[in-house]
Design a protein around this motif. Sequence first.
Motif, PDB file in Angstrom:
ATOM      1  N   ALA A  35       0.822  -1.211   0.000  1.00  0.00           N
ATOM      2  CA  ALA A  35       0.000   0.000   0.000  1.00  0.00           C
ATOM      3  C   ALA A  35       0.855   1.260   0.000  1.00  0.00           C
ATOM      4  CB  ALA A  35      -0.934  -0.012   1.213  1.00  0.00           C
ATOM      5  N   SER A  36       1.909   1.285   0.814  1.00  0.00           N
ATOM      6  CA  SER A  36       2.745   2.482   0.898  1.00  0.00           C
ATOM      7  C   SER A  36       3.524   2.712  -0.394  1.00  0.00           C
ATOM      8  CB  SER A  36       3.712   2.365   2.080  1.00  0.00           C
ATOM      9  OG  SER A  36       4.539   1.223   1.952  1.00  0.00           O
ATOM     10  N   THR A  37       3.994   1.638  -1.017  1.00  0.00           N
ATOM     11  CA  THR A  37       4.734   1.781  -2.278  1.00  0.00           C
ATOM     12  C   THR A  37       3.849   2.354  -3.370  1.00  0.00           C
ATOM     13  OG1 THR A  37       6.156  -0.101  -1.707  1.00  0.00           O
ATOM     14  CG2 THR A  37       6.075   0.563  -4.017  1.00  0.00           C
ATOM     15  N   ILE A  38       2.635   1.817  -3.500  1.00  0.00           N
ATOM     16  CA  ILE A  38       1.720   2.307  -4.534  1.00  0.00           C
ATOM     17  C   ILE A  38       1.267   3.728  -4.216  1.00  0.00           C
ATOM     18  CG2 ILE A  38      -0.475   1.876  -5.705  1.00  0.00           C
ATOM     19  CD1 ILE A  38      -0.095  -1.086  -5.088  1.00  0.00           C
ATOM     20  N   PHE A  39       1.113   4.051  -2.931  1.00  0.00           N
ATOM     21  CA  PHE A  39       0.715   5.409  -2.558  1.00  0.00           C
ATOM     22  C   PHE A  39       1.802   6.416  -2.918  1.00  0.00           C
ATOM     23  CE2 PHE A  39       0.273   8.833   0.654  1.00  0.00           C
ATOM     24  CZ  PHE A  39      -0.984   9.298   0.265  1.00  0.00           C
ATOM     25  N   VAL A  40       3.063   6.040  -2.707  1.00  0.00           N
ATOM     26  CA  VAL A  40       4.169   6.920  -3.100  1.00  0.00           C
ATOM     27  C   VAL A  40       4.180   7.111  -4.615  1.00  0.00           C
ATOM     28  CG1 VAL A  40       6.684   7.114  -3.203  1.00  0.00           C
ATOM     29  CG2 VAL A  40       5.579   6.384  -1.088  1.00  0.00           C
ATOM     30  N   VAL A  41       3.938   6.038  -5.358  1.00  0.00           N
ATOM     31  CA  VAL A  41       3.848   6.150  -6.817  1.00  0.00           C
ATOM     32  C   VAL A  41       2.726   7.102  -7.211  1.00  0.00           C
ATOM     33  CG1 VAL A  41       3.326   4.882  -8.945  1.00  0.00           C
ATOM     34  CG2 VAL A  41       4.839   3.875  -7.229  1.00  0.00           C
ATOM     35  N   TYR A  42       1.605   7.020  -6.507  1.00  0.00           N
ATOM     36  CA  TYR A  42       0.481   7.919  -6.781  1.00  0.00           C
ATOM     37  C   TYR A  42       0.843   9.371  -6.502  1.00  0.00           C
ATOM     38  CZ  TYR A  42      -3.834  10.436  -5.746  1.00  0.00           C
ATOM     39  OH  TYR A  42      -4.824  11.393  -5.687  1.00  0.00           O
ATOM     40  N   LEU A  43       1.536   9.618  -5.398  1.00  0.00           N
ATOM     41  CA  LEU A  43       1.932  10.987  -5.071  1.00  0.00           C
ATOM     42  C   LEU A  43       2.883  11.563  -6.111  1.00  0.00           C
ATOM     43  CD1 LEU A  43       2.504  10.739  -1.205  1.00  0.00           C
ATOM     44  CD2 LEU A  43       0.516  11.688  -2.407  1.00  0.00           C
ATOM     45  N   ILE A  44       3.731  10.729  -6.693  1.00  0.00           N
ATOM     46  CA  ILE A  44       4.708  11.198  -7.672  1.00  0.00           C
ATOM     47  C   ILE A  44       4.111  11.302  -9.069  1.00  0.00           C
ATOM     48  CG2 ILE A  44       6.910  10.662  -8.796  1.00  0.00           C
ATOM     49  CD1 ILE A  44       7.755   9.281  -6.205  1.00  0.00           C
ATOM     50  N   MET A  45       3.350  10.276  -9.463  1.00  0.00           N
ATOM     51  CA  MET A  45       2.883  10.169 -10.854  1.00  0.00           C
ATOM     52  C   MET A  45       1.442  10.614 -11.052  1.00  0.00           C
ATOM     53  SD  MET A  45       5.528   8.968 -12.496  1.00  0.00           S
ATOM     54  CE  MET A  45       4.717   8.504 -14.016  1.00  0.00           C
ATOM     55  N   GLY A  46       0.638  10.610 -10.011  1.00  0.00           N
ATOM     56  CA  GLY A  46      -0.785  10.870 -10.216  1.00  0.00           C
ATOM     57  C   GLY A  46      -1.428   9.677 -10.900  1.00  0.00           C
ATOM     58  N   GLN A  47      -2.161   9.945 -11.959  1.00  0.00           N
ATOM     59  CA  GLN A  47      -2.762   8.879 -12.767  1.00  0.00           C
ATOM     60  C   GLN A  47      -2.072   8.866 -14.131  1.00  0.00           C
ATOM     61  OE1 GLN A  47      -7.032   9.329 -12.822  1.00  0.00           O
ATOM     62  NE2 GLN A  47      -7.243   8.703 -10.690  1.00  0.00           N
ATOM     63  N   PRO A  48      -1.092   7.978 -14.297  1.00  0.00           N
ATOM     64  CA  PRO A  48      -0.262   7.988 -15.513  1.00  0.00           C
ATOM     65  C   PRO A  48      -0.981   7.415 -16.724  1.00  0.00           C
ATOM     66  CG  PRO A  48       0.360   6.164 -14.111  1.00  0.00           C
ATOM     67  CD  PRO A  48      -0.682   6.933 -13.352  1.00  0.00           C
ATOM     68  N   GLU A  49      -0.283   7.489 -17.866  1.00  0.00           N
ATOM     69  CA  GLU A  49      -0.802   6.906 -19.101  1.00  0.00           C
ATOM     70  C   GLU A  49      -0.764   5.384 -19.028  1.00  0.00           C
ATOM     71  OE1 GLU A  49       1.567   8.498 -22.201  1.00  0.00           O
ATOM     72  OE2 GLU A  49       0.858  10.564 -21.948  1.00  0.00           O
ATOM     73  N   VAL A 114      -5.966  -4.049  -6.944  1.00  0.00           N
ATOM     74  CA  VAL A 114      -7.069  -3.261  -6.387  1.00  0.00           C
ATOM     75  C   VAL A 114      -6.595  -1.872  -5.976  1.00  0.00           C
ATOM     76  CG1 VAL A 114      -8.718  -3.102  -4.483  1.00  0.00           C
ATOM     77  CG2 VAL A 114      -8.384  -5.282  -5.661  1.00  0.00           C
ATOM     78  N   ILE A 115      -5.458  -1.798  -5.290  1.00  0.00           N
ATOM     79  CA  ILE A 115      -4.934  -0.500  -4.853  1.00  0.00           C
ATOM     80  C   ILE A 115      -4.523   0.345  -6.047  1.00  0.00           C
ATOM     81  CG2 ILE A 115      -3.181   0.641  -3.459  1.00  0.00           C
ATOM     82  CD1 ILE A 115      -3.095  -1.790  -1.673  1.00  0.00           C
ATOM     83  N   PHE A 116      -3.952  -0.287  -7.059  1.00  0.00           N
ATOM     84  CA  PHE A 116      -3.584   0.437  -8.278  1.00  0.00           C
ATOM     85  C   PHE A 116      -4.813   1.076  -8.907  1.00  0.00           C
ATOM     86  CE2 PHE A 116       0.811  -0.521  -8.667  1.00  0.00           C
ATOM     87  CZ  PHE A 116       1.278   0.163  -9.777  1.00  0.00           C
ATOM     88  N   VAL A 117      -5.889   0.319  -9.011  1.00  0.00           N
ATOM     89  CA  VAL A 117      -7.106   0.832  -9.644  1.00  0.00           C
ATOM     90  C   VAL A 117      -7.702   1.968  -8.814  1.00  0.00           C
ATOM     91  CG1 VAL A 117      -9.486   0.237 -10.240  1.00  0.00           C
ATOM     92  CG2 VAL A 117      -7.623  -1.305 -10.874  1.00  0.00           C
ATOM     93  N   GLY A 121      -6.195   4.989 -10.963  1.00  0.00           N
ATOM     94  CA  GLY A 121      -7.207   4.943 -12.010  1.00  0.00           C
ATOM     95  C   GLY A 121      -7.294   3.571 -12.654  1.00  0.00           C
ATOM     96  N   ASN A 122      -8.310   3.419 -13.475  1.00  0.00           N
ATOM     97  CA  ASN A 122      -8.544   2.138 -14.146  1.00  0.00           C
ATOM     98  C   ASN A 122      -8.565   2.337 -15.658  1.00  0.00           C
ATOM     99  OD1 ASN A 122      -9.206  -0.468 -14.842  1.00  0.00           O
ATOM    100  ND2 ASN A 122     -11.360  -0.290 -14.266  1.00  0.00           N
ATOM    101  N   PRO A 123      -7.390   2.252 -16.307  1.00  0.00           N
ATOM    102  CA  PRO A 123      -7.337   2.402 -17.756  1.00  0.00           C
ATOM    103  C   PRO A 123      -7.605   1.106 -18.517  1.00  0.00           C
ATOM    104  CG  PRO A 123      -5.132   2.203 -16.910  1.00  0.00           C
ATOM    105  CD  PRO A 123      -6.056   2.112 -15.718  1.00  0.00           C
ATOM    106  N   LEU A 124      -7.949   0.032 -17.790  1.00  0.00           N
ATOM    107  CA  LEU A 124      -8.082  -1.288 -18.403  1.00  0.00           C
ATOM    108  C   LEU A 124      -9.400  -1.405 -19.155  1.00  0.00           C
ATOM    109  CD1 LEU A 124      -6.850  -3.378 -15.334  1.00  0.00           C
ATOM    110  CD2 LEU A 124      -5.557  -2.930 -17.432  1.00  0.00           C
ATOM    111  N   GLU A 125      -9.318  -1.936 -20.358  1.00  0.00           N
ATOM    112  CA  GLU A 125     -10.513  -2.266 -21.127  1.00  0.00           C
ATOM    113  C   GLU A 125     -11.028  -3.651 -20.787  1.00  0.00           C
ATOM    114  OE1 GLU A 125     -12.172  -0.360 -23.153  1.00  0.00           O
ATOM    115  OE2 GLU A 125     -10.818   1.371 -23.249  1.00  0.00           O
ATOM    116  N   HIS A 126     -10.133  -4.524 -20.346  1.00  0.00           N
ATOM    117  CA  HIS A 126     -10.495  -5.906 -19.999  1.00  0.00           C
ATOM    118  C   HIS A 126      -9.903  -6.200 -18.626  1.00  0.00           C
ATOM    119  CE1 HIS A 126     -11.691  -6.467 -24.215  1.00  0.00           C
ATOM    120  NE2 HIS A 126     -10.552  -5.872 -24.529  1.00  0.00           N
TER     121      HIS A 126
END
Length: 221
Positions: A35-49, A114-117, A121-126
Amino acid sequence: MREKPGARVLALVKKDILLELRQQYSLYGVFLYIASTIFVVYLIMGQPENEVWNALFWVVQVFVCTNGVAKSFLQEQRGRLLYYYTIAGAKDFILSKLIFNTLLMGVMTLLSLVIFVVLLGNPLEHFVLFAGISCLGGAGLSLLFTFLSAIAAKAQQQASLVAVMGFPLVVPQLLLLARIANIAFAPVVQSGLAQMIFLLVGFDCMIVALAVILFPFLWKD
């Protein structure tokens, strides 16, 4: 009546599950790390491509696997290993570790997804397809790092040896996983998915075969 090998493998898997549940601080520590690793990624990247999202997901999985799975042999004490030597064979022991770590990595992979989404964000089509690919990829990573952990357990610099041996092996696997996972971002599922999945499964089967063949030689040392 002699106990069947399959029963010994299941008993060892059950033992690992019970130990993991009793040592909840270790399990919760891994979940907190995710959770902390993904949260740090979120703080740095926001919602990436899409491509960045996919790349970040698999890089995080490598770190999660290293912290959650690779320690399976590194935390085993020599006296405990000698006890296992008397009650189970080398093949039963390594198979139980592979199965347990695959199950553990499956849980951590789904939690990461789940935490990534939620955060990125959820860019997944499938989504279901990507979840299946994620579980398959997580299983492959867990098999690889479990095998490397078994080898490194016989060395002095255990943790560093896992990293040194794992890097050249995990890179092609990550590239293949990222390429397969890109299909889940497209509106239409592209051709060639089955062939790439078979290639990934073949790689996993090769790791299991090498572990079963080579680990008995390490077990006797």
